[in-house]
Design a protein around this motif. Structure first.
Motif, PDB file in Angstrom:
ATOM      1  N   SER A  59      60.455  43.571  70.880  1.00 60.02           N
ATOM      2  CA  SER A  59      60.445  44.128  69.520  1.00 60.02           C
ATOM      3  C   SER A  59      59.448  43.381  68.641  1.00 60.02           C
ATOM      4  O   SER A  59      58.669  43.984  67.903  1.00 60.02           O
ATOM      5  N   ASN A  62      55.839  44.190  69.834  1.00 56.23           N
ATOM      6  CA  ASN A  62      55.392  45.507  69.405  1.00 56.23           C
ATOM      7  C   ASN A  62      55.130  45.562  67.909  1.00 56.23           C
ATOM      8  O   ASN A  62      54.194  46.217  67.444  1.00 56.23           O
ATOM      9  N   LEU A  63      55.977  44.869  67.138  1.00 51.34           N
ATOM     10  CA  LEU A  63      55.777  44.819  65.690  1.00 51.34           C
ATOM     11  C   LEU A  63      54.478  44.111  65.353  1.00 51.34           C
ATOM     12  O   LEU A  63      53.721  44.544  64.484  1.00 51.34           O
ATOM     13  N   GLN A  66      51.722  46.292  66.002  1.00 51.94           N
ATOM     14  CA  GLN A  66      51.842  47.566  65.298  1.00 51.94           C
ATOM     15  C   GLN A  66      51.871  48.736  66.284  1.00 51.94           C
ATOM     16  O   GLN A  66      51.308  49.800  66.039  1.00 51.94           O
ATOM     17  N   ARG A  67      52.544  48.500  67.421  1.00 52.13           N
ATOM     18  CA  ARG A  67      52.608  49.534  68.443  1.00 52.13           C
ATOM     19  C   ARG A  67      53.680  50.572  68.101  1.00 52.13           C
ATOM     20  O   ARG A  67      54.774  50.228  67.687  1.00 52.13           O
ATOM     21  N   THR A  68      53.347  51.831  68.319  1.00 48.35           N
ATOM     22  CA  THR A  68      54.315  52.920  68.206  1.00 48.35           C
ATOM     23  C   THR A  68      54.395  53.625  69.555  1.00 48.35           C
ATOM     24  O   THR A  68      53.371  53.942  70.161  1.00 48.35           O
ATOM     25  N   TYR A  69      55.619  53.851  70.024  1.00 46.28           N
ATOM     26  CA  TYR A  69      55.819  54.584  71.264  1.00 46.28           C
ATOM     27  C   TYR A  69      55.693  56.079  70.964  1.00 46.28           C
ATOM     28  O   TYR A  69      56.393  56.609  70.098  1.00 46.28           O
ATOM     29  N   TYR A  99      63.046  52.940  63.367  1.00 45.23           N
ATOM     30  CA  TYR A  99      62.897  51.493  63.173  1.00 45.23           C
ATOM     31  C   TYR A  99      62.446  50.808  64.454  1.00 45.23           C
ATOM     32  O   TYR A  99      61.961  49.675  64.433  1.00 45.23           O
ATOM     33  N   ASP A 100      62.601  51.473  65.604  1.00 50.83           N
ATOM     34  CA  ASP A 100      62.116  50.949  66.880  1.00 50.83           C
ATOM     35  C   ASP A 100      60.677  51.365  67.140  1.00 50.83           C
ATOM     36  O   ASP A 100      60.175  51.198  68.250  1.00 50.83           O
ATOM     37  N   ARG A 101      60.037  51.926  66.111  1.00 52.65           N
ATOM     38  CA  ARG A 101      58.644  52.351  66.206  1.00 52.65           C
ATOM     39  C   ARG A 101      58.470  53.426  67.284  1.00 52.65           C
ATOM     40  O   ARG A 101      57.552  53.387  68.099  1.00 52.65           O
ATOM     41  N   SER A 103      58.024  57.514  67.904  1.00 51.81           N
ATOM     42  CA  SER A 103      57.755  58.851  67.372  1.00 51.81           C
ATOM     43  C   SER A 103      57.823  59.824  68.551  1.00 51.81           C
ATOM     44  O   SER A 103      57.471  59.471  69.678  1.00 51.81           O
TER      45      SER A 103
END
Length: 353
Positions: A59, A62-63, A66-69, A99-101, A103
């Motif tokens: 987490s 990834n934060l 700035q990674r988004t799945y 909040y877990d990034r 989309s």
């Protein structure tokens, strides 16, 4: 001595770099499985990770990046209540996972128009997605698409209906053979000692979940209920009027039908045929998936039991599994096991508000 002072601090990526005698950037490349690192160096870094017991905080990583799945769901566009409920559950799960990034978008395709499905699958760009969850018939185009995406590093899960002959990472859904066996056991016991036939209504025998449920059902009928003879499958294609018409015709042509197994068709149409049918004894009926219709029919005594899989669990599990596969993290089998729920009128859960 205070336990907090005696506890050993958790190893960090810096500790791994120091132990492996490489730079922090090299550790980051190995952790993210990026190219450009020699095999010997990868082994040295992984050896240091194992020796130190390093556990990555995904987490935080990834934060920091700035990674988004980016996930895609490919689902049938059917109007049945199970499919609409599943799509609603997916939308809710995605909203709660922001909040877990995460989309996600959903693509709806016709289960009866393979050309449309093929066009949608071919259009999927592996550079634009990280994970795919697909509910579709097991066909060459679906298998080829899964292979193409897997080759480019996309995580793939099959949803509700499995794709066991493909390269998919994981199946999210309950064991459909066991679900069919469960339905047969309940139906046979509800019928008791009566002899007769069983009408079987499915959505389509091109769908693997329908085939597996039917196989499990027939096996138990043969093994334990020789007094009952299942009839050939009636395909209703998730259309209430088709289900009503074909079920009604089956009951007229087979006066000795004592039960109906709704494998996944439109139960409202089946129920209408049952209600209008003039039988000497009430017909037993087992259905799949708890919907507003099946709930109402259970409460009214038209259905005897519903074999259910929770759509919320399906949606959340699909998201968790795709994320785990993207991160090369383990999938928790106990958490992702989709249970077979047997529901009768007396144990119906409260209707969500």
């Amino acid at each position: 001595m205070n336990a907090n002072h005696s506890s050993k601090p958790k190893p960090t990526a810096h500790d791994v770099a120091r132990e492996a005698r490489v730079s922090l950037a090299t550790v980051d490349r190995v952790l993210n499985k990026r190219d450009g690192v020699r095999e010997a160096t990868v082994k040295r870094v992984n050896g240091a990770i194992e020796k130190l017991g390093y556990v990555r905080d995904l987490s935080a990583a990834n934060l920091a990046r700035q990674r988004t799945y980016r996930f895609v769901f490919v689902l049938p566009d059917g109007k049945g209540q199970f499919l609409t409920g599943l799509r609603r559950s997916i939308a809710e799960a995605v909203e709660n996972a922001l909040y877990d990034r995460i989309s996600a978008r959903t693509i709806l395709t016709s289960s009866r128009n393979q050309t449309e499905l093929a066009q949608e699958l071919i259009a999927l760009d592996p550079d634009q997605i990280d994970g795919l969850a697909i509910m579709a018939h097991e066909t060459p185009i679906v298998r080829d698409t899964i292979a193409r995406l897997k080759k480019r590093g996309v995580a793939v899960v099959s949803l509700v209906a499995d794709q066991p002959n493909s390269e998919r990472d994981h199946f999210v859904g309950f064991d459909n053979v066991s679900a069919g066996r469960t339905a047969a056991t309940l139906l046979g016991r509800f019928v008791g000692g009566r002899r007769g036939k069983v009408a079987v209504v499915v959505t389509s025998m091109h769908a693997r979940d329908m085939i597996e449920r039917r196989n499990g059902f027939d096996a138990v009928m043969t093994e334990h209920f020789p007094n009952l003879t299942p009839l050939p499958s009636i395909e209703a294609y998730d259309d209430p009027e088709t289900a009503r018409t074909l079920t009604h015709r089956c009951l007229l042509e087979n006066a000795d039908v004592v039960a109906v197994y709704s494998v996944g068709a439109s139960v409202r149409g089946i129920a209408d045929a049952l209600i209008s049918h003039d039988a000497q004894e009430r017909l037993v009926c087992i259905d799949h998936e708890l919907t507003d219709n099946s709930r109402e029919l259970l409460e009214a005594g038209v259905l005897d039991a519903v074999i259910n899989q929770n759509t919320g669990h399906l949606a959340r599990s699909a998201l968790r599994v795709m994320r785990a596969k993207c991160d090369a993290a383990p999938v928790l089998a106990s958490q992702e096991h989709i249970r077979i729920e047997v529901l009768i009128r007396e144990n119906l859960p409260l209707k969500p508000t």
